[in-house]
Design an enzyme around this catalytic site. Structure first.
Site, short mmCIF file in Angstrom:
data_model
loop_
_atom_site.label_atom_id
_atom_site.label_comp_id
_atom_site.label_asym_id
_atom_site.label_seq_id
_atom_site.Cartn_x
_atom_site.Cartn_y
_atom_site.Cartn_z
N LYS A 248 -1.52 -10.28 10.64
CA LYS A 248 -1.26 -10.33 12.09
C LYS A 248 -1.99 -11.54 12.68
O LYS A 248 -3.16 -11.79 12.36
CB LYS A 248 -1.76 -9.04 12.76
CG LYS A 248 -0.89 -7.82 12.43
CD LYS A 248 -1.38 -6.59 13.18
CE LYS A 248 -0.71 -5.32 12.68
NZ LYS A 248 0.61 -5.06 13.21
N LYS B 154 0.84 -1.18 0.00
CA LYS B 154 0.00 0.00 0.00
C LYS B 154 0.89 1.24 0.00
O LYS B 154 2.06 1.11 0.37
CB LYS B 154 -0.95 0.00 1.20
CG LYS B 154 -0.22 0.16 2.55
CD LYS B 154 -1.20 0.35 3.65
CE LYS B 154 -1.44 1.79 3.98
NZ LYS B 154 -0.38 2.42 4.81
N LYS C 166 -2.19 9.17 15.43
CA LYS C 166 -0.77 9.13 15.84
C LYS C 166 -0.60 10.11 16.99
O LYS C 166 -1.42 11.03 17.15
CB LYS C 166 0.12 9.51 14.67
CG LYS C 166 0.07 8.51 13.54
CD LYS C 166 1.34 8.55 12.70
CE LYS C 166 1.20 7.72 11.45
NZ LYS C 166 1.27 6.28 11.66
N ASP D 173 -4.01 6.62 4.98
CA ASP D 173 -2.92 5.79 5.49
C ASP D 173 -3.43 4.61 6.33
O ASP D 173 -2.83 3.54 6.32
CB ASP D 173 -1.98 6.67 6.33
CG ASP D 173 -0.73 5.95 6.77
OD1 ASP D 173 -0.06 5.36 5.90
OD2 ASP D 173 -0.41 5.96 7.99
N HIS E 168 -6.40 -0.54 6.74
CA HIS E 168 -6.35 -1.36 7.95
C HIS E 168 -7.66 -1.36 8.74
O HIS E 168 -8.17 -2.40 9.13
CB HIS E 168 -5.22 -0.90 8.88
CG HIS E 168 -3.88 -0.80 8.20
ND1 HIS E 168 -3.47 -1.70 7.25
CD2 HIS E 168 -2.85 0.06 8.36
CE1 HIS E 168 -2.24 -1.37 6.83
NE2 HIS E 168 -1.85 -0.30 7.50
N HIS F 179 -0.93 -5.36 5.63
CA HIS F 179 -0.21 -6.24 6.57
C HIS F 179 -1.02 -6.55 7.83
O HIS F 179 -0.74 -7.51 8.53
CB HIS F 179 1.18 -5.68 6.91
CG HIS F 179 1.17 -4.54 7.88
ND1 HIS F 179 0.87 -3.25 7.50
CD2 HIS F 179 1.41 -4.48 9.21
CE1 HIS F 179 0.95 -2.46 8.56
NE2 HIS F 179 1.28 -3.18 9.61
N GLU G 243 -1.76 4.86 17.84
CA GLU G 243 -0.30 4.75 17.80
C GLU G 243 0.29 5.85 18.66
O GLU G 243 -0.13 7.00 18.57
CB GLU G 243 0.21 4.91 16.36
CG GLU G 243 -0.23 3.82 15.44
CD GLU G 243 0.39 3.99 14.07
OE1 GLU G 243 1.43 3.37 13.81
OE2 GLU G 243 -0.15 4.77 13.27
#
Ligand code: BG6
Length: 486
Positions: A189, A155, A337, A242, A247, A185, A223
């Site tokens: 997990k 991505k 973030k 992002d 995700h 990704h 995060e």
């Protein structure tokens, strides 16, 4: 299932000098190698623009493994055997010579193995190279066997619906869909893969998994890290592109999907795509009411970030899935973030019990699926406090990986690369799924563009984001549910 030992396979990494290769791909390949998941003749060809001595390159890879591998510094003998399979090729992605050289070495491998092997082409490159790489692989007939040749694309896949569609069209003219492995990704997990096992192998939860018993669902990917040195990329992207488009929507799909008829790539991907398509589309007024964007204070001082940037580093959204199972159940998604701590967690908040026989507050049941850094699932329920009175207290029933499983937990990239080797696309994004996800977020991007940052809320670093995010969830909960262990 491990690919047959006698299979022959190579992995070509474009962008071999980049961060992804050092931090994720080589450590993942190394673990697959030491755990004997790779065919005996497996070879890795690392390609990048820079010319560098092989030894120096291997030193860099080693330092990456020492720093980022889940098992720490490698065993030196194993490392040497592993690296004997690595070849560095210095080549410009824009020049034909690079592909002629690649063709020569790959044909040579086939000659040595006396058969045409599996070829994995990993695009660990900036998106602007995807088209030139694909076109060159196609023109030089490097990836022309659709049962053997596979392409892994990182991505971001496009920057909006139009660019994603265009890229899909471009790729499909050169390869078949089954050759394309679009990575998210999060799907690799361990704890994310476990959600399907949890939901569909345990019949006890299925009858409860709907609007009759569930009040609302919260999905948080928080995060602690800030944007740091990634400002150049991040400022053109923002949290919605992002994190949410990929995700968070994937976590939503796994949480909300119907049980597929069987555990197989296409049926699973169909079930997930159906969820995204059933999310109620956002109108501009729904965006204002249901989506909050925030920016942490200090973001504009990060490297490569314009001083008046209104790129969001935080998003919270309320959405609805218009089907029978989820009618009127709000799903709250949140990511940011510079938050108080790292925590990826899915909370299934059950409804209040209709039985009102106890005095005082009775806390409704809550299921917490912790994806990272805690790896656990816990169910909150009421119990009687020991003593002579009927007094209640909420307690938790916990499953933790540490206590229940001895096995080491592989990194997402190990699972994903091995799946590509096996030709299993279950954990990868299909083209239509990516487009459906873009289609869903486009009205948000368009509305924000018109707002020119007027709706942007600033928040302190090390907080849980702007206060408006709490207001969003308020009708359903005092606040976002507490995260594990805080
Ligand atoms: C990436 C994003 O896809 O995922 C990053 O580009 C983000 O901005 C990262 O930090 C988070 O991944 P993880 O596995 O650390 O939760």
């Amino acid at each position: 299932m491990t690919p047959k030992k006698e299979a022959s396979a190579v992995c070509v990494i474009f962008g071999a000098k980049g961060d992804l290769t050092r931090r994720k791909l080589i450590p993942a390949l190394y673990h697959l190698f030491i755990n004997q998941h790779l065919p005996k003749t497996f070879r890795i060809f690392c390609i990048d623009y820079i010319s560098i001595e092989r030894d120096v390159f291997l030193e860099e890879l080693l330092s990456g493994v020492v720093e980022f591998s889940r098992t720490g510094p490698p065993d030196i003998n194993l490392w040497q055997t592993f690296t004997s399979r690595i070849t560095y090729i210095s080549g410009d992605f824009l020049k034909e010579d690079t592909y002629l050289e690649l063709k020569r070495v790959l044909d040579n491998v086939d000659l040595q193995n006396k058969k045409r092997g599996i070829r994995i082409f990993y695009y660990a490159v900036a998106p602007r190279f995807i088209e030139i790489l694909s076109d060159s692989l196609y023109r030089f007939k490097l990836a022309n066997q659709d049962n053997l040749d596979r392409i892994i694309i990182e991505k971001p896949f496009g920057t909006d619906l139009e660019t994603a569609k265009k890229l899909n069209r471009f790729l499909r003219k050169r390869f078949t869909e089954k050759q394309l492995y679009r990575i998210d990704h999060y799907l690799g997990k361990e704890t994310v893969q476990n959600i399907m096992a949890f939901r569909f192998a345990n019949y006890v939860f299925e009858p409860l998994w709907n609007n009759k018993y569930i009040d609302h669902v919260e999905i948080t990917v928080a995060e602690k890290v800030t944007v740091g040195s990634r400002g150049g990329y991040y400022d053109g992207s923002g949290a919605l592109r992002d994190m949410v488009q990929n995700h968070l929507l994937q976590l939503l799909c796994i949480t909300a999907m119907e049980c597929p008829v069987k555990y197989e790539a296409e049926t699973i991907r169909n079930a997930k795509t159906a969820v995204i398509k059933q999310v109620r589309p956002f109108t501009p007024s729904a965006v204002s009411k249901n989506v909050i964007r925030g920016q942490y204070k200090g973001y504009r001082k990060e490297e490569h970030v314009p001083s008046r940037s209104y790129t969001e580093t935080f998003v919270a959204a309320r959405l609805y899935i218009d089907n029978a199972r989820w009618k009127n159940v709000p799903f709250f998604l949140r990511t940011g973030k510079g938050m108080q701590r790292q925590s990826t967690v899915i909370i299934i908040q059950f409804k209040d019990s209709p039985n009102k026989i106890f005095k005082g507050d009775v806390v409704p049941n809550r299921l917490t699926i912790s994806i990272q850094p805690e790896l656990e699932i816990s169910l909150l329920f009421e119990s009687k406090v020991p003593g002579l009175q009927m007094k209640l207290k909420p307690v938790e029933m916990d499953f933790t990986y540490k206590e229940s499983h001895e096995e080491a937990i592989p990194e997402a990239y190990e699972a994903l690369i091995l799946d590509v080797l096996k030709g299993d696309a279950t954990l990868f994004m299909r083209g239509d799924q990516v487009e459906a996800a873009w289609k869903l977020v486009m009205p948000i991007l368009d509305t924000w563009k018109k707002q020119q940052g007027k709706d942007l809320k600033f928040y302190e670093q090390s907080s849980w984001g702007p206060r408006a995010a709490t207001e969003l969830i308020k009708p359903y909960s005092k606040d976002w549910n507490h995260l594990p262990n805080i």
